[in-house]
Write an enzyme that holds these catalytic residues in place. Structure first.
Site, PDB file in Angstrom:
ATOM      1  N   ASP A  32      35.817  35.643  48.641  1.00 44.43           N
ATOM      2  CA  ASP A  32      36.304  35.515  47.270  1.00 44.43           C
ATOM      3  C   ASP A  32      35.726  34.215  46.735  1.00 44.43           C
ATOM      4  OD1 ASP A  32      38.121  35.251  44.868  1.00 44.43           O
ATOM      5  OD2 ASP A  32      39.055  36.990  45.827  1.00 44.43           O
ATOM      6  N   LEU A  50      29.994  36.074  43.935  1.00 47.93           N
ATOM      7  CA  LEU A  50      29.228  37.318  43.951  1.00 47.93           C
ATOM      8  C   LEU A  50      28.181  37.376  42.849  1.00 47.93           C
ATOM      9  CD1 LEU A  50      32.027  39.941  44.725  1.00 47.93           C
ATOM     10  CD2 LEU A  50      30.503  38.778  46.334  1.00 47.93           C
ATOM     11  N   GLY A  70      36.007  42.728  44.277  1.00 49.75           N
ATOM     12  CA  GLY A  70      35.803  41.559  43.429  1.00 49.75           C
ATOM     13  C   GLY A  70      35.409  41.938  42.011  1.00 49.75           C
ATOM     14  N   TYR A 134      36.119  46.729  30.450  1.00 46.02           N
ATOM     15  CA  TYR A 134      36.439  46.774  31.877  1.00 46.02           C
ATOM     16  C   TYR A 134      36.151  48.169  32.441  1.00 46.02           C
ATOM     17  CZ  TYR A 134      39.410  46.917  36.062  1.00 46.02           C
ATOM     18  OH  TYR A 134      39.880  47.088  37.336  1.00 46.02           O
ATOM     19  N   LYS A 138      33.280  49.660  35.168  1.00 46.60           N
ATOM     20  CA  LYS A 138      33.595  50.497  36.329  1.00 46.60           C
ATOM     21  C   LYS A 138      32.785  51.790  36.301  1.00 46.60           C
ATOM     22  CE  LYS A 138      36.581  47.766  38.272  1.00 46.60           C
ATOM     23  NZ  LYS A 138      36.265  47.095  39.561  1.00 46.60           N
TER      24      LYS A 138
END
Length: 275
Positions: A32, A50, A70, A134, A138
């Site tokens: 993380d 990341l 994440g 968001y 995805k």
């Protein structure tokens, strides 16, 4: 499968999953951008951003499978969503390709299909209809996962996680609830089933009111045990009146569907030009 990497390990879902994954594999690597405390036996922590491809490549060395949680939960900040949910997810998949990592369990979301109307039953072939930036990210992640399966043979399950909480707290969650135990079972099945390929799967418990059908991914062996109906009487007794035309009630994504909603009936193409 020996070494499993869990990204977003400091978050709520990651914290819950650690209890189900710990000691199931020879090593559970937690990562993380925030520090993960209380690292237990069978776990190791490696801090990583990341968004940094080189750092992710280093992190991925020797990893057999990834659970990629994440992400930013922002609804409408494009820069944050792009950096943390799009670029970072590409970094995870590209680093997996370079490392020879075989399988990724990608935490997608019900918000990738959130602009379908409530009450409409959806199977795994339902078109993506994101309800927010968001959800859009995805949907990108699901397509990215498909690309890396088709081109490079990296297996992926795209978990369209519903309402993951201790118990359902509102009327919508009676349809979308995912319990801790069912979440743990789902992820473990995706990690251990002999063949995964590429598939979306709705992350939802065995709710009587659910809109979602996982039968086309039945080979994964996910058999949810919990049912939100256990809580329905109390939830409905406390539920406020709803406006059936409210986008938060009309669409499966709930409040994210309503965020900044104008809709086709009020959009630019519906407005007649003067004269």
């Amino acid at each position: 499968m020996n070494r499993v990497l869990l990204t977003g390990a400091a978050g709520k879902v990651g914290t819950v999953l650690r209890g189900y994954l710990r000691n199931r594999f020879s090593s559970l690597i937690l990562t993380d951008i925030a520090v993960v405390g209380d690292v237990a036996d069978g776990e190791e922590f490696q801090q990583c951003d990341l968004r940094d491809l080189d750092a992710v490549v280093t992190l991925m060395a020797g990893v057999d499978a990834v659970i990629h949680l994440g992400a930013s939960l922002s609804v409408n900040d494009w820069t944050e969503i792009r950096d943390n949910n799009i670029d970072a997810t590409w970094n995870v998949y590209e680093a997996a390709r370079l490392a020879g990592t075989a399988r990724i369990v990608f935490a997608s979301s019900n918000h990738a299909i959130g602009m379908h109307e409530r009450g409409k039953g959806l199977d795994l072939d339902a078109p993506l209809r994101p309800d927010s930036l968001y959800g859009l990210a995805k949907a990108f992640g699901e397509n990215l996962a498909r690309y890396y399966w088709d081109k490079y043979g990296i297996e992926s399950a795209c978990l369209r996680i519903g309402s993951h909480q201790g118990e359902p707290t509102n009327e919508r969650a009676l349809c979308t609830w995912l319990s801790d135990d069912d979440l743990g079972q789902l992820v473990l099945r995706c990690l251990t089933v002999p063949f995964l390929g590429w598939t979306p799967i709705y992350g939802v418990s065995d709710n009587d009111r659910t809109w979602w059908d996982n039968s086309k991914a039945g080979y994964v062996g996910y058999r949810p045990k919990d049912n939100a109906e256990t809580f329905a009487e109390a939830v409905m007794a406390a539920a406020p009146p709803v406006d059936p035309q409210d986008p938060a009630f009309r669409y499966q994504g709930g409040v994210r569907s309503a965020q900044d909603y104008v809709g086709p009936e009020g959009g630019p193409l519906s407005r007649k030009k003067p004269g």
